[in-house]
Design an enzyme around this catalytic site. Sequence first.
Site, PDB file in Angstrom:
ATOM      1  CE1 TYR A  20      18.562 -46.850  18.787  1.00 34.53           C
ATOM      2  CE2 TYR A  20      20.634 -47.032  19.982  1.00 34.53           C
ATOM      3  CZ  TYR A  20      19.623 -47.612  19.247  1.00 34.53           C
ATOM      4  OH  TYR A  20      19.668 -48.945  18.963  1.00 34.53           O
ATOM      5  CE1 TYR A 148      19.820 -52.554  21.048  1.00 29.63           C
ATOM      6  CE2 TYR A 148      21.816 -53.348  22.128  1.00 29.63           C
ATOM      7  CZ  TYR A 148      21.198 -52.572  21.163  1.00 29.63           C
ATOM      8  OH  TYR A 148      21.963 -51.831  20.292  1.00 29.63           O
ATOM      9  CG  ASP A 253      23.930 -60.819  23.254  1.00 31.44           C
ATOM     10  OD1 ASP A 253      25.025 -60.503  23.752  1.00 31.44           O
ATOM     11  OD2 ASP A 253      23.241 -60.027  22.574  1.00 31.44           O
ATOM     12  CE  LYS A 282      27.352 -53.674  25.624  1.00 32.19           C
ATOM     13  NZ  LYS A 282      27.307 -52.257  25.332  1.00 32.19           N
TER      14      LYS A 282
HETATM   15  N1  PMP Z   1      24.106 -57.529  22.714  1.00 33.15           N
HETATM   16  C1  PMP Z   1      23.943 -56.948  23.910  1.00 33.15           C
HETATM   17  C2  PMP Z   1      23.363 -57.741  25.045  1.00 33.15           C
HETATM   18  C3  PMP Z   1      24.313 -55.608  24.095  1.00 33.15           C
HETATM   19  O1  PMP Z   1      24.121 -55.015  25.293  1.00 33.15           O
HETATM   20  C4  PMP Z   1      24.880 -54.911  23.003  1.00 33.15           C
HETATM   21  C5  PMP Z   1      25.327 -53.459  23.132  1.00 33.15           C
HETATM   22  N2  PMP Z   1      24.642 -52.665  23.986  1.00 33.15           N
HETATM   23  C6  PMP Z   1      25.035 -55.557  21.783  1.00 33.15           C
HETATM   24  C7  PMP Z   1      24.648 -56.871  21.676  1.00 33.15           C
HETATM   25  C8  PMP Z   1      25.619 -54.856  20.584  1.00 33.15           C
HETATM   26  O2  PMP Z   1      26.954 -54.588  20.763  1.00 33.15           O
HETATM   27  P1  PMP Z   1      27.674 -53.387  19.944  1.00 33.15           P
HETATM   28  O3  PMP Z   1      27.051 -52.134  20.451  1.00 33.15           O
HETATM   29  O4  PMP Z   1      29.118 -53.532  20.289  1.00 33.15           O
HETATM   30  O5  PMP Z   1      27.404 -53.631  18.505  1.00 33.15           O
END
Ligand code: PMP
Length: 438
Positions: A20, A148, A253, A282
Amino acid sequence: MVKNYTDLLKCDQECLWHPYTSMTTPLPSYLVEDADGVYLHLATGEKIIDGMSSWWSVVHGYNNAFINDAMKAQIDKFSHVMFGGLTHEPAVKLANTLIDITPVGLDKVFLADSGSVAVEVSIKMALQYQHSLGKADKNKLLTIKNGYHGDTFAAMSVCDPVNGMHSLFSGFISENYFADAPSIGFDDDWVDSAANSAIKSLKQQFKDNHQHIAALILEPIVQGAGGMRFYHPQYLRACRALCDQYEILLIADEIATGFGRSGKLFACEHANISPDILCLGKALTGGYLSLAATLCTTKVATTISKGEAGVFMHGPTFMGNPLACATANASLELLFKNDWQAQVRAIEQQLKTELLPIKQHKNIADVRVLGAIAVIEAKYKVNMAIIQQKFVEMGVWIRPFGKLIYIMPPFVISTAELKTLTQALANIVDCDEVFNKI
Ligand code: PMP
Protein backbone atom coordinates in the site's frame (compact mmCIF):
# COMPACT_ATOMS: atom_id res chain seq x y z
CA MET A 1 26.08 -2.56 -7.44
CA VAL A 2 24.54 -1.75 -4.03
CA LYS A 3 27.21 -0.93 -1.43
CA ASN A 4 25.89 0.37 1.85
CA TYR A 5 22.63 1.01 3.61
CA THR A 6 21.96 4.42 2.06
CA ASP A 7 22.47 2.89 -1.39
CA LEU A 8 20.21 -0.01 -0.43
CA LEU A 9 17.46 2.34 0.72
CA LYS A 10 17.82 4.48 -2.40
CA CYS A 11 17.59 1.42 -4.61
CA ASP A 12 14.65 0.15 -2.56
CA GLN A 13 12.78 3.43 -3.11
CA GLU A 14 13.53 3.42 -6.81
CA CYS A 15 12.53 -0.12 -7.66
CA LEU A 16 10.53 -1.91 -4.96
CA TRP A 17 6.83 -1.71 -4.23
CA HIS A 18 6.02 -1.87 -0.52
CA PRO A 19 2.54 -2.72 0.80
CA TYR A 20 0.00 0.00 0.00
CA THR A 21 2.71 2.46 -0.94
CA SER A 22 3.19 5.03 -3.68
CA MET A 23 6.06 4.58 -6.12
CA THR A 24 6.39 8.36 -6.51
CA THR A 25 6.02 9.51 -2.89
CA PRO A 26 6.88 6.43 -0.85
CA LEU A 27 6.98 6.56 2.93
CA PRO A 28 10.46 5.90 4.34
CA SER A 29 11.46 2.28 4.98
CA TYR A 30 13.83 1.13 7.72
CA LEU A 31 16.54 -1.34 6.82
CA VAL A 32 16.62 -4.48 8.99
CA GLU A 33 19.99 -6.21 9.21
CA ASP A 34 19.23 -8.81 11.81
CA ALA A 35 16.47 -9.93 14.15
CA ASP A 36 16.29 -12.09 17.25
CA GLY A 37 13.74 -12.61 19.99
CA VAL A 38 11.44 -9.59 19.97
CA TYR A 39 14.14 -7.30 18.54
CA LEU A 40 14.71 -5.92 15.05
CA HIS A 41 18.26 -4.67 14.50
CA LEU A 42 18.35 -1.74 12.11
CA ALA A 43 21.27 -0.92 9.84
CA THR A 44 21.43 2.47 11.55
CA GLY A 45 22.31 0.76 14.82
CA GLU A 46 18.98 0.89 16.66
CA LYS A 47 17.62 -2.26 18.29
CA ILE A 48 13.84 -1.92 18.35
CA ILE A 49 11.11 -4.08 19.93
CA ASP A 50 8.63 -5.43 17.41
CA GLY A 51 5.13 -4.64 18.66
CA MET A 52 3.50 -5.98 15.49
CA SER A 53 4.86 -9.56 15.40
CA SER A 54 5.42 -8.76 11.72
CA TRP A 55 1.64 -8.44 11.20
CA TRP A 56 0.37 -11.06 13.66
CA SER A 57 2.74 -13.81 12.60
CA VAL A 58 6.00 -13.96 14.59
CA VAL A 59 4.52 -15.30 17.84
CA HIS A 60 7.74 -16.97 19.05
CA GLY A 61 10.03 -14.08 18.13
CA TYR A 62 12.77 -14.00 15.49
CA ASN A 63 15.62 -16.41 14.97
CA ASN A 64 14.21 -19.03 17.33
CA ALA A 65 16.70 -21.89 17.62
CA PHE A 66 14.05 -24.63 17.81
CA ILE A 67 12.29 -23.46 14.63
CA ASN A 68 15.61 -22.76 12.87
CA ASP A 69 16.81 -26.31 13.63
CA ALA A 70 13.58 -27.86 12.33
CA MET A 71 13.88 -25.81 9.15
CA LYS A 72 17.53 -26.75 8.62
CA ALA A 73 16.74 -30.43 9.16
CA GLN A 74 14.02 -30.26 6.50
CA ILE A 75 16.25 -28.31 4.09
CA ASP A 76 18.81 -31.07 4.39
CA LYS A 77 16.16 -33.59 3.31
CA PHE A 78 14.20 -31.65 0.67
CA SER A 79 12.70 -28.17 0.57
CA HIS A 80 10.01 -28.76 -1.99
CA VAL A 81 8.26 -31.40 -4.03
CA MET A 82 5.07 -31.05 -6.03
CA PHE A 83 1.95 -32.12 -4.12
CA GLY A 84 0.21 -33.60 -7.15
CA GLY A 85 0.65 -37.35 -6.79
CA LEU A 86 3.30 -37.00 -4.07
CA THR A 87 3.01 -36.51 -0.34
CA HIS A 88 5.33 -36.26 2.69
CA GLU A 89 5.42 -36.54 6.44
CA PRO A 90 5.51 -32.79 7.27
CA ALA A 91 2.20 -32.21 5.45
CA VAL A 92 0.49 -35.28 6.94
CA LYS A 93 1.70 -34.40 10.43
CA LEU A 94 0.53 -30.81 10.05
CA ALA A 95 -2.92 -31.83 8.77
CA ASN A 96 -3.35 -34.18 11.74
CA THR A 97 -2.38 -31.50 14.23
CA LEU A 98 -4.68 -28.91 12.66
CA ILE A 99 -7.62 -31.33 12.70
CA ASP A 100 -6.89 -32.07 16.39
CA ILE A 101 -6.64 -28.50 17.60
CA THR A 102 -9.26 -26.65 15.53
CA PRO A 103 -12.97 -26.52 16.46
CA VAL A 104 -14.78 -29.84 16.19
CA GLY A 105 -15.94 -31.09 12.79
CA LEU A 106 -13.16 -29.60 10.66
CA ASP A 107 -11.62 -32.78 9.27
CA LYS A 108 -10.22 -32.00 5.83
CA VAL A 109 -7.26 -29.73 5.15
CA PHE A 110 -6.25 -27.82 2.03
CA LEU A 111 -2.76 -26.30 2.29
CA ALA A 112 -2.46 -22.96 0.53
CA ASP A 113 0.43 -20.56 0.17
CA SER A 114 -0.86 -17.36 1.77
CA GLY A 115 -3.79 -16.02 3.72
CA SER A 116 -5.46 -14.46 0.69
CA VAL A 117 -5.18 -17.74 -1.21
CA ALA A 118 -6.69 -19.61 1.77
CA VAL A 119 -9.64 -17.22 1.53
CA GLU A 120 -9.91 -17.78 -2.25
CA VAL A 121 -9.93 -21.52 -1.57
CA SER A 122 -12.64 -21.18 1.09
CA ILE A 123 -14.86 -19.20 -1.30
CA LYS A 124 -14.30 -21.70 -4.08
CA MET A 125 -15.18 -24.53 -1.68
CA ALA A 126 -18.44 -22.81 -0.75
CA LEU A 127 -19.37 -22.22 -4.41
CA GLN A 128 -18.49 -25.76 -5.48
CA TYR A 129 -20.42 -27.14 -2.49
CA GLN A 130 -23.61 -25.31 -3.46
CA HIS A 131 -23.11 -26.18 -7.12
CA SER A 132 -22.76 -29.85 -6.21
CA LEU A 133 -26.08 -29.66 -4.35
CA GLY A 134 -27.72 -28.36 -7.52
CA LYS A 135 -27.90 -24.84 -6.09
CA ALA A 136 -25.83 -23.03 -8.70
CA ASP A 137 -27.82 -19.83 -8.04
CA LYS A 138 -26.21 -19.65 -4.63
CA ASN A 139 -23.16 -17.97 -6.09
CA LYS A 140 -22.75 -14.87 -3.92
CA LEU A 141 -21.33 -14.28 -0.48
CA LEU A 142 -22.66 -12.48 2.53
CA THR A 143 -20.28 -10.69 4.84
CA ILE A 144 -20.20 -7.89 7.38
CA LYS A 145 -18.93 -4.36 6.82
CA ASN A 146 -15.49 -3.35 8.18
CA GLY A 147 -14.14 -6.81 7.32
CA TYR A 148 -10.77 -7.60 5.79
CA HIS A 149 -9.93 -10.88 4.06
CA GLY A 150 -6.94 -10.23 1.81
CA ASP A 151 -5.88 -8.56 -1.41
CA THR A 152 -6.71 -11.04 -4.17
CA PHE A 153 -9.92 -10.35 -6.06
CA ALA A 154 -12.37 -12.76 -4.45
CA ALA A 155 -10.95 -11.86 -1.03
CA MET A 156 -11.22 -8.15 -1.86
CA SER A 157 -14.84 -8.61 -2.88
CA VAL A 158 -15.69 -9.43 0.75
CA CYS A 159 -13.51 -6.71 2.29
CA ASP A 160 -15.30 -3.58 3.44
CA PRO A 161 -16.53 -1.88 0.23
CA VAL A 162 -15.38 1.58 1.34
CA ASN A 163 -12.05 0.76 3.04
CA GLY A 164 -11.40 -1.83 0.31
CA MET A 165 -12.03 0.76 -2.43
CA HIS A 166 -14.42 -1.41 -4.43
CA SER A 167 -15.23 1.60 -6.62
CA LEU A 168 -11.69 1.47 -8.02
CA PHE A 169 -12.29 -2.03 -9.39
CA SER A 170 -15.99 -1.81 -10.24
CA GLY A 171 -16.95 -3.83 -13.26
CA PHE A 172 -14.37 -6.46 -12.35
CA ILE A 173 -14.79 -7.17 -8.66
CA SER A 174 -17.67 -9.50 -7.71
CA GLU A 175 -20.68 -7.92 -6.05
CA ASN A 176 -21.65 -9.50 -2.77
CA TYR A 177 -24.01 -8.76 0.12
CA PHE A 178 -22.95 -6.68 3.12
CA ALA A 179 -24.65 -6.54 6.50
CA ASP A 180 -23.87 -3.73 8.93
CA ALA A 181 -20.82 -4.35 11.09
CA PRO A 182 -21.69 -5.77 14.50
CA SER A 183 -22.35 -2.77 16.71
CA ILE A 184 -22.11 -4.67 19.98
CA GLY A 185 -18.69 -4.85 21.64
CA PHE A 186 -17.04 -7.92 23.15
CA ASP A 187 -17.78 -6.84 26.74
CA ASP A 188 -21.13 -5.10 26.14
CA ASP A 189 -24.29 -6.49 27.68
CA TRP A 190 -26.18 -8.66 25.25
CA VAL A 191 -29.53 -7.17 26.19
CA ASP A 192 -32.42 -7.53 23.78
CA SER A 193 -32.47 -3.98 22.41
CA ALA A 194 -28.72 -3.85 21.73
CA ALA A 195 -28.72 -7.38 20.38
CA ASN A 196 -31.63 -6.67 18.08
CA SER A 197 -30.04 -3.62 16.53
CA ALA A 198 -26.69 -5.40 16.09
CA ILE A 199 -28.26 -8.36 14.36
CA LYS A 200 -31.12 -6.66 12.47
CA SER A 201 -29.27 -5.92 9.25
CA LEU A 202 -27.76 -9.41 9.18
CA LYS A 203 -31.16 -11.06 9.59
CA GLN A 204 -32.57 -8.89 6.82
CA GLN A 205 -29.80 -9.95 4.43
CA PHE A 206 -30.45 -13.63 5.16
CA LYS A 207 -34.19 -13.13 4.69
CA ASP A 208 -33.94 -11.16 1.44
CA ASN A 209 -31.05 -12.91 -0.29
CA HIS A 210 -30.62 -16.43 1.05
CA GLN A 211 -31.47 -18.03 -2.30
CA HIS A 212 -28.32 -16.43 -3.74
CA ILE A 213 -25.92 -16.83 -0.81
CA ALA A 214 -23.40 -19.68 -0.77
CA ALA A 215 -21.70 -18.68 2.49
CA LEU A 216 -21.37 -16.07 5.18
CA ILE A 217 -17.70 -15.17 5.55
CA LEU A 218 -16.41 -13.21 8.54
CA GLU A 219 -13.53 -12.73 10.92
CA PRO A 220 -14.73 -14.23 14.20
CA ILE A 221 -14.73 -11.80 17.20
CA VAL A 222 -11.85 -9.59 15.97
CA GLN A 223 -12.34 -7.44 12.88
CA GLY A 224 -8.68 -6.80 12.12
CA ALA A 225 -7.38 -4.60 9.32
CA GLY A 226 -10.92 -3.25 8.72
CA GLY A 227 -11.04 -1.41 12.04
CA MET A 228 -9.55 -3.49 14.87
CA ARG A 229 -12.91 -3.99 16.61
CA PHE A 230 -13.87 -6.83 18.97
CA TYR A 231 -17.52 -7.90 18.81
CA HIS A 232 -19.77 -9.93 21.07
CA PRO A 233 -19.52 -13.75 21.03
CA GLN A 234 -23.30 -13.95 21.03
CA TYR A 235 -23.32 -12.20 17.64
CA LEU A 236 -21.13 -14.98 16.25
CA ARG A 237 -23.48 -17.56 17.76
CA ALA A 238 -26.38 -15.82 16.02
CA CYS A 239 -24.46 -15.99 12.72
CA ARG A 240 -24.01 -19.73 13.15
CA ALA A 241 -27.73 -20.16 13.90
CA LEU A 242 -28.81 -18.11 10.87
CA CYS A 243 -26.47 -20.08 8.59
CA ASP A 244 -28.03 -23.31 9.86
CA GLN A 245 -31.55 -21.98 9.47
CA TYR A 246 -30.99 -20.91 5.84
CA GLU A 247 -28.57 -23.74 4.88
CA ILE A 248 -25.74 -21.35 4.19
CA LEU A 249 -22.12 -22.23 4.96
CA LEU A 250 -20.19 -20.31 7.59
CA ILE A 251 -16.58 -19.45 6.69
CA ALA A 252 -14.46 -18.26 9.63
CA ASP A 253 -11.38 -16.32 8.60
CA GLU A 254 -9.00 -16.89 11.52
CA ILE A 255 -5.91 -15.89 9.58
CA ALA A 256 -5.21 -13.11 12.10
CA THR A 257 -6.85 -14.55 15.21
CA GLY A 258 -5.73 -18.18 14.94
CA PHE A 259 -3.24 -19.80 17.34
CA GLY A 260 -4.00 -17.96 20.56
CA ARG A 261 -3.91 -14.29 19.65
CA SER A 262 -7.41 -13.44 21.00
CA GLY A 263 -6.93 -15.39 24.24
CA LYS A 264 -8.50 -18.58 22.84
CA LEU A 265 -6.62 -20.91 20.54
CA PHE A 266 -9.21 -19.99 17.89
CA ALA A 267 -11.55 -17.02 18.24
CA CYS A 268 -14.56 -19.20 17.36
CA GLU A 269 -14.07 -20.76 20.80
CA HIS A 270 -15.23 -17.50 22.45
CA ALA A 271 -18.68 -18.35 21.07
CA ASN A 272 -18.28 -22.11 21.26
CA ILE A 273 -19.13 -22.58 17.60
CA SER A 274 -17.58 -24.46 14.69
CA PRO A 275 -17.60 -23.01 11.20
CA ASP A 276 -18.07 -25.18 8.10
CA ILE A 277 -14.86 -23.78 6.63
CA LEU A 278 -11.90 -22.27 8.48
CA CYS A 279 -9.02 -20.19 7.07
CA LEU A 280 -5.65 -20.11 8.85
CA GLY A 281 -2.35 -18.41 8.03
CA LYS A 282 0.05 -15.85 9.51
CA ALA A 283 1.15 -17.43 12.85
CA LEU A 284 0.80 -20.94 11.39
CA THR A 285 4.56 -21.05 10.74
CA GLY A 286 5.41 -18.71 13.61
CA GLY A 287 5.90 -16.12 10.88
CA TYR A 288 8.94 -17.87 9.37
CA LEU A 289 7.47 -18.74 5.98
CA SER A 290 4.28 -18.11 4.07
CA LEU A 291 1.82 -20.95 4.55
CA ALA A 292 -1.93 -21.08 5.02
CA ALA A 293 -4.60 -23.71 5.39
CA THR A 294 -8.30 -23.99 4.64
CA LEU A 295 -10.09 -26.64 6.67
CA CYS A 296 -13.61 -27.89 6.01
CA THR A 297 -16.08 -30.44 7.30
CA THR A 298 -16.38 -33.93 5.87
CA LYS A 299 -19.83 -32.95 4.58
CA VAL A 300 -18.41 -30.04 2.56
CA ALA A 301 -15.57 -32.20 1.23
CA THR A 302 -17.71 -35.17 0.23
CA THR A 303 -20.40 -32.98 -1.35
CA ILE A 304 -17.78 -31.23 -3.49
CA SER A 305 -16.22 -34.57 -4.42
CA LYS A 306 -19.58 -35.97 -5.54
CA GLY A 307 -20.34 -32.89 -7.64
CA GLU A 308 -19.98 -32.21 -11.36
CA ALA A 309 -16.21 -31.68 -11.25
CA GLY A 310 -15.65 -34.71 -9.01
CA VAL A 311 -12.63 -32.94 -7.55
CA PHE A 312 -11.86 -29.68 -5.79
CA MET A 313 -10.64 -27.30 -8.48
CA HIS A 314 -7.50 -25.85 -6.95
CA GLY A 315 -3.85 -26.89 -6.85
CA PRO A 316 -1.09 -24.28 -6.57
CA THR A 317 2.54 -25.07 -7.44
CA PHE A 318 3.78 -24.66 -3.87
CA MET A 319 0.84 -26.43 -2.24
CA GLY A 320 1.93 -28.28 0.89
CA ASN A 321 5.51 -27.03 0.65
CA PRO A 322 7.49 -29.42 2.91
CA LEU A 323 9.78 -26.74 4.35
CA ALA A 324 6.81 -24.57 5.28
CA CYS A 325 4.95 -27.57 6.75
CA ALA A 326 7.98 -28.63 8.82
CA THR A 327 8.27 -25.03 10.05
CA ALA A 328 4.58 -24.99 11.00
CA ASN A 329 4.97 -28.29 12.85
CA ALA A 330 7.87 -26.86 14.88
CA SER A 331 5.99 -23.64 15.58
CA LEU A 332 2.89 -25.49 16.77
CA GLU A 333 5.00 -27.75 18.98
CA LEU A 334 6.59 -24.67 20.52
CA LEU A 335 3.22 -22.97 21.00
CA PHE A 336 2.08 -25.74 23.33
CA LYS A 337 5.51 -26.26 24.94
CA ASN A 338 5.66 -22.54 25.77
CA ASP A 339 2.17 -22.60 27.29
CA TRP A 340 0.69 -19.98 24.93
CA GLN A 341 -2.31 -19.58 27.21
CA ALA A 342 -0.22 -18.38 30.14
CA GLN A 343 1.82 -16.13 27.83
CA VAL A 344 -1.27 -14.49 26.32
CA ARG A 345 -3.03 -14.15 29.67
CA ALA A 346 -0.02 -12.33 31.15
CA ILE A 347 0.25 -10.03 28.12
CA GLU A 348 -3.49 -9.25 28.25
CA GLN A 349 -3.33 -8.38 31.94
CA GLN A 350 -0.36 -6.08 31.47
CA LEU A 351 -1.90 -4.40 28.39
CA LYS A 352 -5.10 -3.71 30.32
CA THR A 353 -3.28 -2.31 33.35
CA GLU A 354 -0.91 -0.11 31.39
CA LEU A 355 -3.08 1.01 28.46
CA LEU A 356 -6.73 1.26 29.52
CA PRO A 357 -6.06 4.48 31.52
CA ILE A 358 -5.07 6.17 28.21
CA LYS A 359 -8.77 6.05 27.26
CA GLN A 360 -9.27 9.37 29.10
CA HIS A 361 -6.65 11.21 27.02
CA LYS A 362 -7.84 14.23 24.99
CA ASN A 363 -6.47 12.83 21.69
CA ILE A 364 -7.95 9.37 22.19
CA ALA A 365 -11.42 8.03 21.33
CA ASP A 366 -11.11 4.49 22.68
CA VAL A 367 -8.70 1.85 23.99
CA ARG A 368 -9.48 -1.84 23.56
CA VAL A 369 -7.62 -4.95 24.72
CA LEU A 370 -8.37 -8.59 23.91
CA GLY A 371 -5.85 -11.37 24.43
CA ALA A 372 -2.49 -10.22 23.11
CA ILE A 373 -4.00 -7.37 21.06
CA ALA A 374 -4.23 -3.74 22.16
CA VAL A 375 -5.82 -0.98 20.10
CA ILE A 376 -5.65 2.73 20.73
CA GLU A 377 -8.18 4.50 18.54
CA ALA A 378 -7.21 8.15 18.20
CA LYS A 379 -9.65 10.97 17.47
CA TYR A 380 -7.50 11.97 14.49
CA LYS A 381 -5.60 10.23 11.72
CA VAL A 382 -1.91 9.87 12.44
CA ASN A 383 0.92 11.17 10.29
CA MET A 384 2.65 7.93 9.39
CA ALA A 385 6.12 9.28 8.60
CA ILE A 386 6.31 11.30 11.82
CA ILE A 387 4.84 8.69 14.15
CA GLN A 388 6.98 5.91 12.71
CA GLN A 389 10.15 7.90 13.25
CA LYS A 390 9.15 8.81 16.80
CA PHE A 391 8.43 5.18 17.64
CA VAL A 392 11.83 4.12 16.27
CA GLU A 393 13.47 6.81 18.40
CA MET A 394 11.64 5.32 21.41
CA GLY A 395 13.05 1.87 20.55
CA VAL A 396 9.84 0.25 19.28
CA TRP A 397 8.32 -0.88 16.01
CA ILE A 398 4.63 0.01 15.91
CA ARG A 399 2.91 0.63 12.58
CA PRO A 400 -0.45 2.37 12.88
CA PHE A 401 -3.00 2.94 10.12
CA GLY A 402 -5.59 5.70 9.92
CA LYS A 403 -6.65 6.52 13.48
CA LEU A 404 -5.56 3.14 14.83
CA ILE A 405 -2.38 2.70 16.83
CA TYR A 406 -2.22 -0.94 17.84
CA ILE A 407 0.10 -3.69 18.97
CA MET A 408 0.05 -7.48 18.95
CA PRO A 409 3.47 -8.41 20.36
CA PRO A 410 5.22 -11.77 20.10
CA PHE A 411 3.99 -14.14 22.84
CA VAL A 412 7.59 -14.50 24.14
CA ILE A 413 7.86 -10.82 25.08
CA SER A 414 9.05 -10.15 28.64
CA THR A 415 7.26 -7.88 31.10
CA ALA A 416 10.00 -5.25 30.76
CA GLU A 417 9.94 -5.37 26.94
CA LEU A 418 6.16 -5.05 26.90
CA LYS A 419 6.45 -2.13 29.30
CA THR A 420 8.72 -0.40 26.73
CA LEU A 421 5.96 -0.83 24.14
CA THR A 422 3.15 0.43 26.36
CA GLN A 423 5.29 3.34 27.57
CA ALA A 424 5.95 4.32 23.95
CA LEU A 425 2.18 4.26 23.33
CA ALA A 426 1.55 6.36 26.44
CA ASN A 427 4.19 8.86 25.28
CA ILE A 428 2.97 9.06 21.69
CA VAL A 429 -0.58 10.09 22.57
CA ASP A 430 0.90 13.22 24.18
CA CYS A 431 2.66 14.20 20.93
CA ASP A 432 0.19 16.51 19.21
CA GLU A 433 2.39 16.68 16.11
CA VAL A 434 1.72 13.02 15.21
CA PHE A 435 -2.01 13.68 14.79
CA ASN A 436 -3.51 15.33 11.71
CA LYS A 437 -5.98 17.50 13.58
CA ILE A 438 -7.28 19.44 10.59
N1 PMP B 1 -7.64 -12.50 6.34
C1 PMP B 1 -7.33 -11.76 7.42
C2 PMP B 1 -8.28 -11.69 8.57
C3 PMP B 1 -6.11 -11.06 7.46
O1 PMP B 1 -5.82 -10.29 8.53
C4 PMP B 1 -5.23 -11.17 6.36
C5 PMP B 1 -3.89 -10.45 6.33
N2 PMP B 1 -3.80 -9.27 6.98
C6 PMP B 1 -5.59 -11.96 5.27
C7 PMP B 1 -6.80 -12.62 5.30
C8 PMP B 1 -4.70 -12.10 4.06
O2 PMP B 1 -3.56 -12.81 4.37
P1 PMP B 1 -2.21 -12.63 3.48
O3 PMP B 1 -1.76 -11.24 3.73
O4 PMP B 1 -1.29 -13.67 4.02
O5 PMP B 1 -2.59 -12.88 2.07
